[in-house]
Design an enzyme around this catalytic site. Structure first.
Site, PDB file in Angstrom:
ATOM      1  N   HIS A  47      39.140  46.824  38.278  1.00  0.00           N
ATOM      2  CA  HIS A  47      40.401  46.432  37.630  1.00  0.00           C
ATOM      3  C   HIS A  47      40.791  47.461  36.588  1.00  0.00           C
ATOM      4  O   HIS A  47      39.947  48.163  36.033  1.00  0.00           O
ATOM      5  CB  HIS A  47      40.296  45.046  36.981  1.00  0.00           C
ATOM      6  CG  HIS A  47      39.175  44.905  35.992  1.00  0.00           C
ATOM      7  ND1 HIS A  47      37.871  44.684  36.372  1.00  0.00           N
ATOM      8  CD2 HIS A  47      39.165  44.976  34.638  1.00  0.00           C
ATOM      9  CE1 HIS A  47      37.118  44.610  35.299  1.00  0.00           C
ATOM     10  NE2 HIS A  47      37.857  44.793  34.224  1.00  0.00           N
ATOM     11  N   PHE A  48      42.102  47.514  36.333  1.00  0.00           N
ATOM     12  CA  PHE A  48      42.663  48.329  35.261  1.00  0.00           C
ATOM     13  C   PHE A  48      43.283  47.396  34.221  1.00  0.00           C
ATOM     14  O   PHE A  48      43.940  46.415  34.581  1.00  0.00           O
ATOM     15  CB  PHE A  48      43.766  49.258  35.792  1.00  0.00           C
ATOM     16  CG  PHE A  48      43.258  50.494  36.475  1.00  0.00           C
ATOM     17  CD1 PHE A  48      42.692  50.430  37.722  1.00  0.00           C
ATOM     18  CD2 PHE A  48      43.364  51.728  35.857  1.00  0.00           C
ATOM     19  CE1 PHE A  48      42.223  51.575  38.364  1.00  0.00           C
ATOM     20  CE2 PHE A  48      42.895  52.883  36.480  1.00  0.00           C
ATOM     21  CZ  PHE A  48      42.325  52.805  37.738  1.00  0.00           C
ATOM     22  N   HIS A  49      43.058  47.715  32.959  1.00  0.00           N
ATOM     23  CA  HIS A  49      43.729  47.016  31.858  1.00  0.00           C
ATOM     24  C   HIS A  49      45.031  47.770  31.546  1.00  0.00           C
ATOM     25  O   HIS A  49      45.013  49.002  31.414  1.00  0.00           O
ATOM     26  CB  HIS A  49      42.872  47.039  30.591  1.00  0.00           C
ATOM     27  CG  HIS A  49      41.558  46.340  30.722  1.00  0.00           C
ATOM     28  ND1 HIS A  49      41.310  45.106  30.172  1.00  0.00           N
ATOM     29  CD2 HIS A  49      40.398  46.718  31.341  1.00  0.00           C
ATOM     30  CE1 HIS A  49      40.060  44.751  30.441  1.00  0.00           C
ATOM     31  NE2 HIS A  49      39.485  45.708  31.139  1.00  0.00           N
ATOM     32  N   GLN A  80      32.010  47.502  31.286  1.00  0.00           N
ATOM     33  CA  GLN A  80      32.500  46.560  32.299  1.00  0.00           C
ATOM     34  C   GLN A  80      31.757  45.226  32.193  1.00  0.00           C
ATOM     35  O   GLN A  80      30.523  45.211  32.059  1.00  0.00           O
ATOM     36  CB  GLN A  80      32.308  47.148  33.703  1.00  0.00           C
ATOM     37  CG  GLN A  80      32.932  46.310  34.803  1.00  0.00           C
ATOM     38  CD  GLN A  80      32.818  46.947  36.196  1.00  0.00           C
ATOM     39  OE1 GLN A  80      32.093  47.925  36.379  1.00  0.00           O
ATOM     40  NE2 GLN A  80      33.534  46.385  37.151  1.00  0.00           N
ATOM     41  N   ASP A  83      45.397  38.982  31.089  1.00  0.00           N
ATOM     42  CA  ASP A  83      44.032  38.889  30.559  1.00  0.00           C
ATOM     43  C   ASP A  83      43.989  37.698  29.606  1.00  0.00           C
ATOM     44  O   ASP A  83      44.828  37.575  28.718  1.00  0.00           O
ATOM     45  CB  ASP A  83      43.675  40.195  29.822  1.00  0.00           C
ATOM     46  CG  ASP A  83      42.189  40.303  29.532  1.00  0.00           C
ATOM     47  OD1 ASP A  83      41.636  39.359  28.922  1.00  0.00           O
ATOM     48  OD2 ASP A  83      41.587  41.318  29.903  1.00  0.00           O
TER      49      ASP A  83
HETATM   50  P1  AMP Z   1      35.987  44.514  31.666  1.00  0.00           P
HETATM   51  O1  AMP Z   1      35.155  44.093  32.859  1.00  0.00           O
HETATM   52  O2  AMP Z   1      35.126  44.897  30.491  1.00  0.00           O
HETATM   53  O3  AMP Z   1      36.995  45.566  31.992  1.00  0.00           O
HETATM   54  O4  AMP Z   1      36.781  43.257  31.146  1.00  0.00           O
HETATM   55  C1  AMP Z   1      37.070  42.122  31.908  1.00  0.00           C
HETATM   56  C2  AMP Z   1      38.303  41.484  31.321  1.00  0.00           C
HETATM   57  O5  AMP Z   1      38.549  40.301  32.044  1.00  0.00           O
HETATM   58  C3  AMP Z   1      38.203  41.083  29.835  1.00  0.00           C
HETATM   59  O6  AMP Z   1      39.237  41.729  29.123  1.00  0.00           O
HETATM   60  C4  AMP Z   1      38.364  39.570  29.855  1.00  0.00           C
HETATM   61  O7  AMP Z   1      39.101  39.109  28.753  1.00  0.00           O
HETATM   62  C5  AMP Z   1      39.072  39.329  31.160  1.00  0.00           C
HETATM   63  N1  AMP Z   1      38.835  38.049  31.791  1.00  0.00           N
HETATM   64  C6  AMP Z   1      37.655  37.401  31.943  1.00  0.00           C
HETATM   65  N2  AMP Z   1      37.837  36.255  32.629  1.00  0.00           N
HETATM   66  C7  AMP Z   1      39.164  36.196  32.936  1.00  0.00           C
HETATM   67  C8  AMP Z   1      39.982  35.259  33.635  1.00  0.00           C
HETATM   68  N3  AMP Z   1      39.479  34.144  34.180  1.00  0.00           N
HETATM   69  N4  AMP Z   1      41.306  35.517  33.755  1.00  0.00           N
HETATM   70  C9  AMP Z   1      41.840  36.633  33.213  1.00  0.00           C
HETATM   71  N5  AMP Z   1      41.122  37.546  32.535  1.00  0.00           N
HETATM   72  C10 AMP Z   1      39.805  37.332  32.399  1.00  0.00           C
END
Ligand code: AMP
Length: 151
Positions: free
Chosen positions: A109-111, A103, A40
């Site tokens: 996706h999973f964190h 989101q 991330d």
């Molecule tokens: P969420 O959709 O809220 O689960 O979060 C999306 C995640 O994607 C966030 O933690 C961002 O920091 C991350 N993110 C956004 N763009 C990118 C990228 N180009 N590469 C890696 N992570 C990203």
């Protein structure tokens, strides 16, 4: 609209779809035929990794069972490697559905976030980490994966 739920249809213009197509770079940790893990870029803790299925779905609500069956073992494998790589006391797994659910990128996706006792997470989408740090952290996880059980 998706016919399984009342959420919007998948849109392949999202940033993770672009990473999957190789249109934009990522700090890839590992991939197989079905899933990919990469760093991330705005980590909530050092080692914050994203696990993304290659099959298109907007989030958990419209994902098909086959995608989910392949995804969870992959999430666990990455979580174990992240735990080893960062000598973590625990792992937080986050997964958000729709804007109201937190989101922001609309490809499932999973964190996977390593945790240490007494250390709070940084804000979700706080600040960008440097390429050097992200690559060094990806490398730690790649190394840990060599000794992490697959199942
Ligand atoms: P969420 O959709 O809220 O689960 O979060 C999306 C995640 O994607 C966030 O933690 C961002 O920091 C991350 N993110 C956004 N763009 C990118 C990228 N180009 N590469 C890696 N992570 C990203």
């Amino acid at each position: 609209m998706n016919d399984m739920t009342d959420i919007p249809a998948y849109d392949d213009g999202n940033i993770f779809a672009k990473i999957l197509r190789g249109e934009i770079p990522s700090h890839k940790v590992y991939e197989n035929d079905d899933c990919i893990a990469f760093m991330d870029v705005m980590p909530q803790a050092p080692g914050h990794t994203l696990v993304v299925p290659k099959a298109p779905s907007r989030n958990l609500l419209d994902a098909d069972n086959d995608t989910l069956r392949k995804l969870l073992p992959f999430v666990r494998r990455i979580a174990r490697a992240v735990e080893t790589a960062f000598d973590a006391d625990g792992i937080t797994i986050n997964q958000f559905n729709e804007a109201a659910g937190g989101q922001t990128v609309f490809h499932l996706h999973f964190h996977v976030i390593p945790r240490h006792d007494g250390v709070a997470l940084k804000r979700h989408e706080g600040g960008m980490e440097s390429t050097d740090v992200l690559e060094a952290n990806a490398d730690k996880i790649r190394t840990a994966l060599k000794t992490t059980p697959k199942d």
